[in-house]
Design a protein around this motif. Structure first.
Motif, short mmCIF file in Angstrom:
data_model
loop_
_atom_site.label_atom_id
_atom_site.label_comp_id
_atom_site.label_asym_id
_atom_site.label_seq_id
_atom_site.Cartn_x
_atom_site.Cartn_y
_atom_site.Cartn_z
N ASP A 1 -10.09 11.04 50.70
CA ASP A 1 -9.89 9.90 49.65
C ASP A 1 -11.10 9.63 48.92
OD1 ASP A 1 -8.31 7.64 48.41
OD2 ASP A 1 -9.89 6.63 49.45
N GLU B 1 -10.23 11.87 58.77
CA GLU B 1 -10.38 12.71 57.78
C GLU B 1 -9.82 12.44 56.47
OE1 GLU B 1 -12.52 15.65 55.99
OE2 GLU B 1 -12.91 15.27 57.94
N SER B 2 -8.48 11.90 56.44
CA SER B 2 -7.96 11.39 55.27
C SER B 2 -8.95 10.24 54.52
CB SER B 2 -6.74 10.81 55.60
OG SER B 2 -6.77 9.61 56.55
#
Length: 364
Positions: A19, A14-15
């Motif tokens: 981003d 998910e990061s």
């Protein structure tokens, strides 16, 4: 031959999506072209709207689920892991078919075709080296010939002794070469379209003249950049999602026949999340001169096994059958369509699936 195969599942952190959205909302934009329209490239308004939807409306997890609905593997060939979707038919003894994508596409083109084909075929869909979740070659030499040799190893490793091959864009070149390198096992190839040009000194028909004019009018600037300086363009493609979106969407829109924003962003997002803008472009440095020779008619490099072909109205190039028969004397099936463009697996999947079934029934 050693054959290493490991199960694989797409699971983007998910990061990475957070981003991506951060970069999109903080983008710097150029001014609009003073020429207006598409005269100097994809318009500012088109890219801004795509990126607005990318940041706030597009759902990558939907594409991820479509991929994960099909069994996937990493198969190591010549030290390079190749991402492979393998959709087996419920029909015993189904004919195996390996499907190859091109640029700026991906396995997401062909993945949607799997349900249309598994009634008759075991479907194998690899990501080209340097594309998607396949490994990125660290040394030169991964052109269409080496890729075709890798595909032959993959099909043998999966236990297939006789199979068919089909492809679009780069996939037509890989499938054609595969039909020569592994002619003992390849029963036939279906090409969308076949890459062939006029015989030197021949008089073109009116339809052939239109095809040549359309090919001449199509912009090859991207190809020359990929061929000569893929590393240089790669910095922008890896670091700027708006730059990547503009670079890929220009071709997805102008070559396509009505792709939706989500279909466009499926492709762009896969390149972004896998960081393959540069590695995918390098295939042009490896093999575009060979392809140019086929398109111009300067080379024929005959493929003697049975061949089928689909020619869609919006495609460039659109070779005539007489051009194609110089290089592919074994043409058994030839279909022309009044709709569809460069991405028929996304645009007109039913038409393409019907062509694949019709041709491979003649050789299976």
């Amino acid at each position: 031959m050693t054959f290493d195969i490991q199960p694989f599942r797409v699971s983007v952190p998910e990061s990475a999506l957070v981003d991506l959205r951060r970069r999109l909302t903080g983008a710097r934009w150029p001014e609009e072209s003073p020429a207006g329209g598409w005269d100097q490239g994809i318009p500012l308004a088109t890219v801004r709207e795509l990126c607005r939807h990318w940041a706030s409306g597009y759902r990558w997890r939907d594409a991820e689920r479509r991929l994960n609905a099909i069994p996937q593997y990493l198969i190591t060939v010549d030290g390079l892991p190749i991402h492979v979707l393998h959709a087996r038919s419920s029909r015993p003894g189904a004919f195996p078919l390996i499907l190859t994508h091109g640029w700026p596409g991906s396995v997401l083109e062909w993945a949607g075709m799997a349900p249309l084909l598994t009634g008759e075929f075991d479907v194998v869909i690899p990501s080209l080296p340097g594309y998607g979740f396949s490994g990125k070659p660290a040394t030169a030499g991964w052109g269409v010939e080496r890729i075709a040799a890798a595909w032959a190893q993959i099909m043998a490793g999966l236990g297939y002794q006789r199979y068919g091959a089909a492809g679009t864009d780069w996939g037509t070149s890989v499938s054609s070469v595969l039909g020569v390198l592994d002619a003992r096992h390849v029963a036939g190839v279906h090409l969308v379209p076949p890459l062939a040009g006029p015989a030197p000194g021949s008089d073109p028909t009116d339809a052939e003249l239109r095809s040549l004019a359309d090919l001449e009018a199509s912009s090859s600037a991207y190809s020359e950049v990929h061929r000569t300086v893929p590393q240089t363009i790669g910095y922008s493609l890896l670091d700027s999602p708006t730059g990547l979106c503009a670079w890929l969407a220009e071709k997805l829109i102008t070559w396509g026949d009505g792709l939706t924003p989500d279909q466009i962003l499926d492709q762009v997002t896969l390149y972004w999340l896998t960081g393959t803008g540069a590695s995918a472009a390098r295939l042009y440095a490896e093999s575009i001169d060979l392809v140019s020779g086929w398109l111009s008619g300067a080379r024929d490099d005959r493929v003697e096994i049975p061949v089928g072909a689909s020619i869609f109205a919006g495609e460039v190039p659109r070779p005539s059958r007489r051009w194609a028969e110089r290089r592919y004397p074994g043409i058994r099936y030839w279909a022309t369509h009044d709709r569809g463009g460069h991405f028929p697996a996304l645009e007109v999947p039913d038409l393409l699936a019907a062509d694949l079934r019709a041709f491979f029934r003649t050789v299976a």
